[in-house]
Each structure stands twice: as C-alpha cells, then as structure tokens.
Scaffold this active site. Sequence first.
Site, PDB file in Angstrom:
ATOM      1  N   ILE A  94       4.809   5.462  32.179  1.00 21.33           N
ATOM      2  CA  ILE A  94       5.863   4.992  31.381  1.00 21.33           C
ATOM      3  C   ILE A  94       6.981   6.103  31.501  1.00 21.33           C
ATOM      4  CG2 ILE A  94       6.760   4.699  29.056  1.00 21.33           C
ATOM      5  CD1 ILE A  94       3.762   3.897  28.191  1.00 21.33           C
ATOM      6  N   CYS A 118       3.499  -5.587  22.602  1.00 17.92           N
ATOM      7  CA  CYS A 118       3.216  -5.658  24.383  1.00 17.92           C
ATOM      8  C   CYS A 118       2.113  -6.955  24.532  1.00 17.92           C
ATOM      9  CB  CYS A 118       2.663  -4.594  24.652  1.00 17.92           C
ATOM     10  SG  CYS A 118       1.225  -3.790  24.095  1.00 17.92           S
TER      11      CYS A 118
END
Length: 177
Positions: A94, A118
């Site tokens: 990330i 998500c």
Amino acid sequence: GGGAHATERLVRMQLGERSLLMVPPPNFAMVDKGVFRSGFPSRMNFEFLKTLRLRSVLKVCVETSEEFQSFCKMQGIRMIDLSIIGNKEPFETIHPKMLVDALRHLLDKLSHPILIHCCKGSHRTGCVIACLRRMQQKSLTYIFDEYERFTGKGKTEMLDLQFIELFDHTWLERESW
C-alpha cells in the site's frame, strides 16, 4: 421455535404489501460515529444501506460494480474511488499517500456518514481502519485484534501488520511524496 421468526421480523421492514429484507454488506460494522466499514455491497444490501443515509462511499479496492455505482448516484451518495493495491508479497505494498488520502476522507466530517469498503472488508479496509486507530492512540494489541476479527483467524497478512506498526501519523502533514 419462534426465535428464527422473531429474528426475521426484526430485520424485515413492512411497507404495505412489500416486505424488504435488511441485509448488511459482508463484514459490516460501525467504526466510529458517522464511519462504517464493509466488504463490497451488492444489490441485496441496498435497502440496508439506505437506512445509513450515507453521504459518501470510499472504495479502496480496484474492483468495481456498475450496479453499486448506479445505486450511489440514485441515492445522491458521493463515490470516492481510491483503488488501493493491497500488501502482497514480495513487491506490492500500500502506498502511504493512498492511505493518507483514505484517512483524510474518513476524518472529514463533511463526508460523513461514510462507508469504507474493499472486496471482503478485511485487508485493505482493515489497514486503513487500523491506521485510523493508531491516530486515536489505541494500543497495537487492540488494533491487531480488531484487524484479525475482520480477516479471520489465520488469514492475517504479515505485511499488513508491519505496515500498520510502521504507520506514522505525521504522514498526514506531508504535502508531497
């Protein structure tokens, strides 16, 4: 006995001849006042989502759904698409800037009520929420326990835990990356 029927009555809302089943998205939970988390909502979750009176949806996965985008548009919900790539060995992590962008949206009261999601509501959403908890000065024990409740036992990504541990709240003050 009557327990199942009573529970069904609790989640059903009678509207004249129609009866709408209220089904939350997978891994749904309230994170904080005005902040909710979940996996990717589907059509069966739309009636439930209407009850939240969402102002914004923060999508932190790459996957998309025309049906959910249409639902948000019809409800006047602002869709924020960050398409964060999750932490995967050996080369994908990330990007801190993406995480900071997500946190800025979650912290912006003008975006509330907001749903962050998500695909499964576990890893990417879990990382963002864990970093929010770091900002709230929760202990790592508390944070990792909450993260694991949504990923499931044995499905913890070690790279996620490392990312969470190394998170620095001063990243929010950075202007450039």
